[in-house]
Write an enzyme that holds these catalytic residues in place. Structure first.
Site, PDB file in Angstrom:
ATOM      1  CB  ILE A   9       0.372  -5.939 -22.498  1.00  0.00           C
ATOM      2  CG1 ILE A   9      -1.136  -6.164 -22.609  1.00  0.00           C
ATOM      3  CG2 ILE A   9       1.153  -7.270 -22.461  1.00  0.00           C
ATOM      4  CD1 ILE A   9      -1.592  -6.727 -23.924  1.00  0.00           C
ATOM      5  CD  GLN A  12      -2.568   0.772 -11.812  1.00  0.00           C
ATOM      6  OE1 GLN A  12      -2.892   0.642 -10.648  1.00  0.00           O
ATOM      7  NE2 GLN A  12      -2.077   1.911 -12.292  1.00  0.00           N
ATOM      8  NE  ARG A  33       9.924  -7.331 -17.467  1.00  0.00           N
ATOM      9  CZ  ARG A  33      10.620  -6.785 -16.508  1.00  0.00           C
ATOM     10  NH1 ARG A  33      11.901  -6.543 -16.683  1.00  0.00           N
ATOM     11  NH2 ARG A  33      10.059  -6.457 -15.363  1.00  0.00           N
ATOM     12  CB  ALA A  87       8.582   2.215 -17.457  1.00  0.00           C
ATOM     13  CB  SER A 134       5.705  10.008 -15.312  1.00  0.00           C
ATOM     14  OG  SER A 134       5.633  10.167 -13.919  1.00  0.00           O
ATOM     15  CD  GLU A 136       8.012  10.841  -9.387  1.00  0.00           C
ATOM     16  OE1 GLU A 136       7.165  11.024  -8.480  1.00  0.00           O
ATOM     17  OE2 GLU A 136       9.224  11.010  -9.215  1.00  0.00           O
ATOM     18  CE1 TYR A 157       9.119   5.497 -14.276  1.00  0.00           C
ATOM     19  CE2 TYR A 157       8.621   7.559 -13.154  1.00  0.00           C
ATOM     20  CZ  TYR A 157       8.233   6.515 -13.963  1.00  0.00           C
ATOM     21  OH  TYR A 157       6.952   6.484 -14.472  1.00  0.00           O
ATOM     22  CD  GLU A 194       1.194  -7.920  -4.153  1.00  0.00           C
ATOM     23  OE1 GLU A 194       2.119  -8.326  -3.422  1.00  0.00           O
ATOM     24  OE2 GLU A 194       0.355  -8.664  -4.692  1.00  0.00           O
ATOM     25  CB  THR A 198      -2.164   3.697  -3.146  1.00  0.00           C
ATOM     26  OG1 THR A 198      -1.697   3.005  -4.327  1.00  0.00           O
ATOM     27  CG2 THR A 198      -1.985   5.191  -3.319  1.00  0.00           C
ATOM     28  N   PRO A 287      16.555   9.249  -1.887  1.00  0.00           N
ATOM     29  CG  PRO A 287      18.319   8.231  -3.016  1.00  0.00           C
ATOM     30  CD  PRO A 287      16.847   8.107  -2.766  1.00  0.00           C
ATOM     31  CD  GLU A 289       9.346  11.891  -1.637  1.00  0.00           C
ATOM     32  OE1 GLU A 289       9.186  11.623  -2.853  1.00  0.00           O
ATOM     33  OE2 GLU A 289       9.034  11.101  -0.721  1.00  0.00           O
TER      34      GLU A 289
HETATM   35  P1  NAP Z   1       3.653  -1.253 -14.028  1.00  0.00           P
HETATM   36  O1  NAP Z   1       2.456  -1.875 -13.423  1.00  0.00           O
HETATM   37  O2  NAP Z   1       4.924  -1.211 -13.270  1.00  0.00           O
HETATM   38  O3  NAP Z   1       3.902  -1.990 -15.434  1.00  0.00           O
HETATM   39  C1  NAP Z   1       5.108  -1.830 -16.140  1.00  0.00           C
HETATM   40  C2  NAP Z   1       5.096  -2.750 -17.342  1.00  0.00           C
HETATM   41  O4  NAP Z   1       6.335  -2.609 -18.055  1.00  0.00           O
HETATM   42  C3  NAP Z   1       4.980  -4.252 -16.983  1.00  0.00           C
HETATM   43  O5  NAP Z   1       4.170  -4.878 -17.950  1.00  0.00           O
HETATM   44  C4  NAP Z   1       6.405  -4.733 -17.104  1.00  0.00           C
HETATM   45  O6  NAP Z   1       6.533  -6.124 -17.370  1.00  0.00           O
HETATM   46  C5  NAP Z   1       6.855  -3.918 -18.308  1.00  0.00           C
HETATM   47  N1  NAP Z   1       8.316  -3.875 -18.441  1.00  0.00           N
HETATM   48  C6  NAP Z   1       9.237  -3.511 -17.515  1.00  0.00           C
HETATM   49  N2  NAP Z   1      10.483  -3.623 -18.014  1.00  0.00           N
HETATM   50  C7  NAP Z   1      10.358  -4.078 -19.284  1.00  0.00           C
HETATM   51  C8  NAP Z   1      11.263  -4.412 -20.316  1.00  0.00           C
HETATM   52  N3  NAP Z   1      12.592  -4.321 -20.137  1.00  0.00           N
HETATM   53  N4  NAP Z   1      10.779  -4.833 -21.514  1.00  0.00           N
HETATM   54  C9  NAP Z   1       9.440  -4.962 -21.696  1.00  0.00           C
HETATM   55  N5  NAP Z   1       8.518  -4.670 -20.747  1.00  0.00           N
HETATM   56  C10 NAP Z   1       8.969  -4.242 -19.566  1.00  0.00           C
HETATM   57  O7  NAP Z   1       3.349   0.262 -14.468  1.00  0.00           O
HETATM   58  P2  NAP Z   1       1.930   0.991 -14.653  1.00  0.00           P
HETATM   59  O8  NAP Z   1       1.532   1.602 -13.359  1.00  0.00           O
HETATM   60  O9  NAP Z   1       0.996   0.123 -15.393  1.00  0.00           O
HETATM   61  O10 NAP Z   1       2.371   2.218 -15.581  1.00  0.00           O
HETATM   62  C11 NAP Z   1       2.411   2.081 -17.010  1.00  0.00           C
HETATM   63  C12 NAP Z   1       3.365   3.105 -17.578  1.00  0.00           C
HETATM   64  O11 NAP Z   1       2.919   4.422 -17.216  1.00  0.00           O
HETATM   65  C13 NAP Z   1       4.802   3.020 -17.066  1.00  0.00           C
HETATM   66  O12 NAP Z   1       5.645   3.399 -18.124  1.00  0.00           O
HETATM   67  C14 NAP Z   1       4.865   4.042 -15.959  1.00  0.00           C
HETATM   68  O13 NAP Z   1       6.189   4.500 -15.799  1.00  0.00           O
HETATM   69  C15 NAP Z   1       3.950   5.115 -16.502  1.00  0.00           C
HETATM   70  N6  NAP Z   1       3.241   5.930 -15.521  1.00  0.00           N
HETATM   71  C16 NAP Z   1       2.557   5.342 -14.514  1.00  0.00           C
HETATM   72  C17 NAP Z   1       1.851   6.127 -13.627  1.00  0.00           C
HETATM   73  C18 NAP Z   1       1.062   5.515 -12.492  1.00  0.00           C
HETATM   74  O14 NAP Z   1       0.718   6.240 -11.559  1.00  0.00           O
HETATM   75  N7  NAP Z   1       0.711   4.240 -12.553  1.00  0.00           N
HETATM   76  C19 NAP Z   1       1.840   7.532 -13.773  1.00  0.00           C
HETATM   77  C20 NAP Z   1       2.544   8.075 -14.846  1.00  0.00           C
HETATM   78  C21 NAP Z   1       3.229   7.280 -15.732  1.00  0.00           C
HETATM   79  P3  NAP Z   1       6.573  -7.220 -16.171  1.00  0.00           P
HETATM   80  O15 NAP Z   1       5.121  -7.491 -15.815  1.00  0.00           O
HETATM   81  O16 NAP Z   1       7.251  -8.362 -16.802  1.00  0.00           O
HETATM   82  O17 NAP Z   1       7.318  -6.598 -15.016  1.00  0.00           O
HETATM   83  N1  GDD Z   2       6.551   3.061  -2.686  1.00  0.00           N
HETATM   84  C1  GDD Z   2       6.542   3.598  -1.458  1.00  0.00           C
HETATM   85  N2  GDD Z   2       6.691   2.772  -0.389  1.00  0.00           N
HETATM   86  N3  GDD Z   2       6.361   4.935  -1.331  1.00  0.00           N
HETATM   87  C2  GDD Z   2       6.326   5.442  -0.075  1.00  0.00           C
HETATM   88  C3  GDD Z   2       6.469   4.643   1.063  1.00  0.00           C
HETATM   89  C4  GDD Z   2       6.668   3.243   0.900  1.00  0.00           C
HETATM   90  O1  GDD Z   2       6.817   2.484   1.842  1.00  0.00           O
HETATM   91  N4  GDD Z   2       6.366   5.445   2.161  1.00  0.00           N
HETATM   92  C5  GDD Z   2       6.170   6.685   1.729  1.00  0.00           C
HETATM   93  N5  GDD Z   2       6.150   6.698   0.374  1.00  0.00           N
HETATM   94  C6  GDD Z   2       6.002   7.909  -0.475  1.00  0.00           C
HETATM   95  C7  GDD Z   2       7.110   8.068  -1.519  1.00  0.00           C
HETATM   96  O2  GDD Z   2       8.284   8.621  -0.917  1.00  0.00           O
HETATM   97  C8  GDD Z   2       6.410   9.025  -2.488  1.00  0.00           C
HETATM   98  O3  GDD Z   2       6.556  10.355  -2.057  1.00  0.00           O
HETATM   99  C9  GDD Z   2       4.933   8.638  -2.382  1.00  0.00           C
HETATM  100  O4  GDD Z   2       4.807   7.812  -1.220  1.00  0.00           O
HETATM  101  C10 GDD Z   2       4.392   7.870  -3.588  1.00  0.00           C
HETATM  102  O5  GDD Z   2       5.258   6.787  -3.860  1.00  0.00           O
HETATM  103  P1  GDD Z   2       4.867   5.641  -4.915  1.00  0.00           P
HETATM  104  O6  GDD Z   2       3.527   5.092  -4.586  1.00  0.00           O
HETATM  105  O7  GDD Z   2       6.021   4.719  -4.995  1.00  0.00           O
HETATM  106  O8  GDD Z   2       4.655   6.456  -6.269  1.00  0.00           O
HETATM  107  P2  GDD Z   2       5.538   7.592  -6.967  1.00  0.00           P
HETATM  108  O9  GDD Z   2       4.755   8.862  -6.867  1.00  0.00           O
HETATM  109  O10 GDD Z   2       6.928   7.596  -6.494  1.00  0.00           O
HETATM  110  O11 GDD Z   2       5.572   7.098  -8.472  1.00  0.00           O
HETATM  111  C11 GDD Z   2       4.370   6.616  -9.119  1.00  0.00           C
HETATM  112  O12 GDD Z   2       3.721   7.673  -9.765  1.00  0.00           O
HETATM  113  C12 GDD Z   2       4.447   8.291 -10.834  1.00  0.00           C
HETATM  114  C13 GDD Z   2       3.579   9.437 -11.377  1.00  0.00           C
HETATM  115  O13 GDD Z   2       3.775  10.576 -10.611  1.00  0.00           O
HETATM  116  C14 GDD Z   2       4.808   5.517 -10.104  1.00  0.00           C
HETATM  117  O14 GDD Z   2       3.661   4.890 -10.616  1.00  0.00           O
HETATM  118  C15 GDD Z   2       5.584   6.109 -11.271  1.00  0.00           C
HETATM  119  O15 GDD Z   2       5.830   5.085 -12.250  1.00  0.00           O
HETATM  120  C16 GDD Z   2       4.752   7.238 -11.896  1.00  0.00           C
HETATM  121  O16 GDD Z   2       5.426   7.822 -12.975  1.00  0.00           O
END
Ligand code: NAP
Ligand code: GDD
Length: 339
Positions: A9, A12, A33, A87, A134, A136, A157, A194, A198, A287, A289
Site C-alpha cells: 500500500i 506507487q 512492513r 514486491a 508484470s 517483465e 524479479y 526515484e 522515468t 546482466p 536486458e
Molecule cells: P513499488 O512502488 O516498488 O511498491 C512496492 C510495495 O511493496 C511497497 O509498498 C513496499 O513497501 C512493498 N513491499 C516490498 N517488500 C515487501 C515485503 N517484504 N513485505 C511487505 N511489503 C513489501 O511498486 P509499484 O510500482 O507500486 O508496483 C506495485 C506492484 O506491481 C509490484 O508488485 C510491482 O512488481 C508490480 N508491477 C509494477 C509495474 C510498474 O510499472 N509500476 C508494472 C507491472 C507490475 P515499502 O514502501 O516499505 O518499500
Molecule cells: N532503473 C534504471 N536506471 N533503468 C535504466 C537506467 C537507469 O539508470 N538507464 C537505463 N535504464 C533502462 C533499463 O535497463 C530498462 O531497460 C529500462 O530503462 C526501464 O527500467 P526501469 O525504469 O527500472 O523499469 P523496468 O522496465 O526494468 O521495470 C519496471 O517495469 C516492470 C513492468 O514491465 C518495474 O516497475 C517493474 O516492477 C515492473 O514489473
C-alpha cells in the site's frame, strides 16, 4: 460496504489504488512492513489527515516474508477483496538480492494465497484476489505481447513474477478461487520510485534546469517500454475484481518508446538538450536486458471496458512539471538556509 486488503500500500500503485477505493466507499486495510524510518509519504495526505477518509484507512504491520502475519491480518480484517501489490519491484536490484526478491514476490504470493484460501474455508465467504503480474514476464519474447504470448523472464524479479502468476492461476483452477492476474506494462507517475528510469530522468531534468545538478548517469538507452500513467492502471485492477469470472488481462497503452525518446520529451519540455548532460555508467546496465515491450490490451478493452486516459506526452508533462517544482523548492530552501 466492501473491505479491501492491500499489500504494497505504501508503493506507487498502492497509494493510487487506496484513493480509488476510498472514493468508491471501501474500507481499506494496508499491510506495511517495519523499517527504521516511516515509508508512508505517498499516503500522508490521507493517513495524516483528520477527515472522513482517515477513518476508513487502517495500516497493519506485516511482511510478505512472514506467513503468520498474513494469516492473522486476513482473519482479523475479513476482506472482500485482496490486492497483492507488494514486491521488491526493482529489476536491476533483483540481480543483487535474488533470494529476497523471490521470497517476497514468489513465496510471498503463495503465503498470501494459502492464507486467503484458509480464511475462505473458515469464514465460508468468497474473497476476490488480484495479483500484480508484470510485462517483465515476457522478457525476450518479441512484441506485441498479449495474454497468449509465452513468457521468457530475464531476471530474478521476472522469474518470481512468473511463479506468482502461476500460483494465482493454480488457486483459481485447483480451488475455484476468484483469482485474477493483471499483467501490467510499465506505468509511471509523479509518485514513481526515484530509481526507476522515468522518474530518475524527470527529477534530473528539473534539478539540471535550476542548476542543482550537472550530469545524469544512465545505463541502456535503447530499451523500449510501453509506458502508461499509474492512476489509469489501478482502475484496471479494480475492474478485474468486479467481473463475475476471474481471468488474466494485459494492461498497456499499445505504444512503445525508447529511453532516448523519454529523454527527448522530458528535457525538451524544459528547453534542454539531454545529450549535453547524460553520461553512460555501466553500473546501470543489467546482466540480461528486456529490450522491447509493447502490449496488446484488446482483451481488457473489450471485456473490462478499460482504456488509458492519460497519453504519453501528458504523462511526461505531469512528471516533468512536478519535479521542476520540487527542484525549485529545493533551490529556494537552500538559498533561504544561507540567508
Ligand atoms: P513499488 O512502488 O516498488 O511498491 C512496492 C510495495 O511493496 C511497497 O509498498 C513496499 O513497501 C512493498 N513491499 C516490498 N517488500 C515487501 C515485503 N517484504 N513485505 C511487505 N511489503 C513489501 O511498486 P509499484 O510500482 O507500486 O508496483 C506495485 C506492484 O506491481 C509490484 O508488485 C510491482 O512488481 C508490480 N508491477 C509494477 C509495474 C510498474 O510499472 N509500476 C508494472 C507491472 C507490475 P515499502 O514502501 O516499505 O518499500
Ligand atoms: N532503473 C534504471 N536506471 N533503468 C535504466 C537506467 C537507469 O539508470 N538507464 C537505463 N535504464 C533502462 C533499463 O535497463 C530498462 O531497460 C529500462 O530503462 C526501464 O527500467 P526501469 O525504469 O527500472 O523499469 P523496468 O522496465 O526494468 O521495470 C519496471 O517495469 C516492470 C513492468 O514491465 C518495474 O516497475 C517493474 O516492477 C515492473 O514489473
Amino acid at each position: 460496504m466492501k473491505r479491501a486488503l492491500i499489500t504494497g500500500i505504501t508503493g506507487q500503485d498502492g497509494s493510487y489504488l487506496t484513493e480509488l477505493l476510498l472514493a468508491k466507499g471501501y474500507t481499506i486495510y494496508g499491510i506495511v512492513r517495519r523499517s527504521s524510518s516511516l515509508t508512508r509519504t505517498r499516503l500522508e495526505h490521507i493517513y495524516g489527515a483528520r477527515h472522513f477518509e482517515r477513518e476508513k484507512l487502517y495500516l497493519e504491520y506485516g511482511d510478505m516474508t512472514d506467513g503468520s502475519s498474513l494469516r492473522t491480518i486476513i482473519t482479523r480484517v475479513a476482506p472482500d477483496e485482496i490486492y497483492n501489490l507488494a514486491a521488491q519491484s526493482h529489476v536491476r536490484v533483483s540481480f543483487d538480492t535474488p533470494e529476497y526478491t523471490v521470497d517476497v514476490a514468489d513465496v510471498g504470493t503463495l503465503r498470501l494465497l494459502e492464507a486467503a484460501r484458509d480464511y475462505q474455508k473458515q469464514a465460508g465467504k468468497t474473497v476476490r484476489y488480484y495479483q500484480a503480474s508484470s510485462s517483465e514476464m515476457f522478457g525476450s519474447t518479441p512484441p506485441p505481447q498479449s495474454e497468449t504470448t509465452p513468457f521468457h523472464p530475464r531476471s530474478p524479479y521476472a522469474i518470481a513474477k512468473v511463479a506468482g502468476y502461476w500460483h494465482t492461476v493454480n488457486y483459481r483452477e485447483a480451488y475455484g478461487m476468484h483469482c485474477s492476474n493483471g499483467i501490467l506494462f510499465n506505468h509511471e507517475s509523479e509518485r514513481r520510485g526515484e530509481n526507476f528510469v522515468t522518474r530518475k530522468i524527470t527529477l534530473a531534468a528539473g534539478r539540471i534546469k535550476v542548476g542543482l545538478q550537472k550530469e545524469l548517469y544512465l545505463g541502456n538507452l535503447d530499451a523500449k517500454r510501453d509506458w502508461g500513467y499509474a492512476k489509469d492502471y489501478v482502475e484496471a485492477m479494480w475492474l478485474m475484481l468486479q467481473e463475475d469470472k476471474p481471468d488474466d488481462y494485459v494492461v498497456a497503452t499499445g505504444e512503445s518508446r525508447s529511453i532516448r525518446e523519454f529523454l527527448d520529451a522530458s528535457f525538451g519540455l524544459l528547453g534542454l538538450n539531454w545529450q549535453d548532460y547524460v553520461k553512460i555508467d555501466q553500473f546501470y546496465m543489467r546482466p540480461s536486458e528486456v529490450d522491447f515491450l509493447l502490449g496488446n490490451a484488446t482483451k481488457a478493452q473489450e471485456k473490462l471496458g478499460w482504456r488509458p486516459k492519460v497519453s504519453f506526452s501528458e504523462m511526461v508533462k505531469i512528471m516533468t512539471e512536478y519535479d521542476l517544482d520540487l527542484a525549485e523548492r529545493e533551490l529556494h530552501a537552500k538559498k533561504f538556509s544561507r540567508s
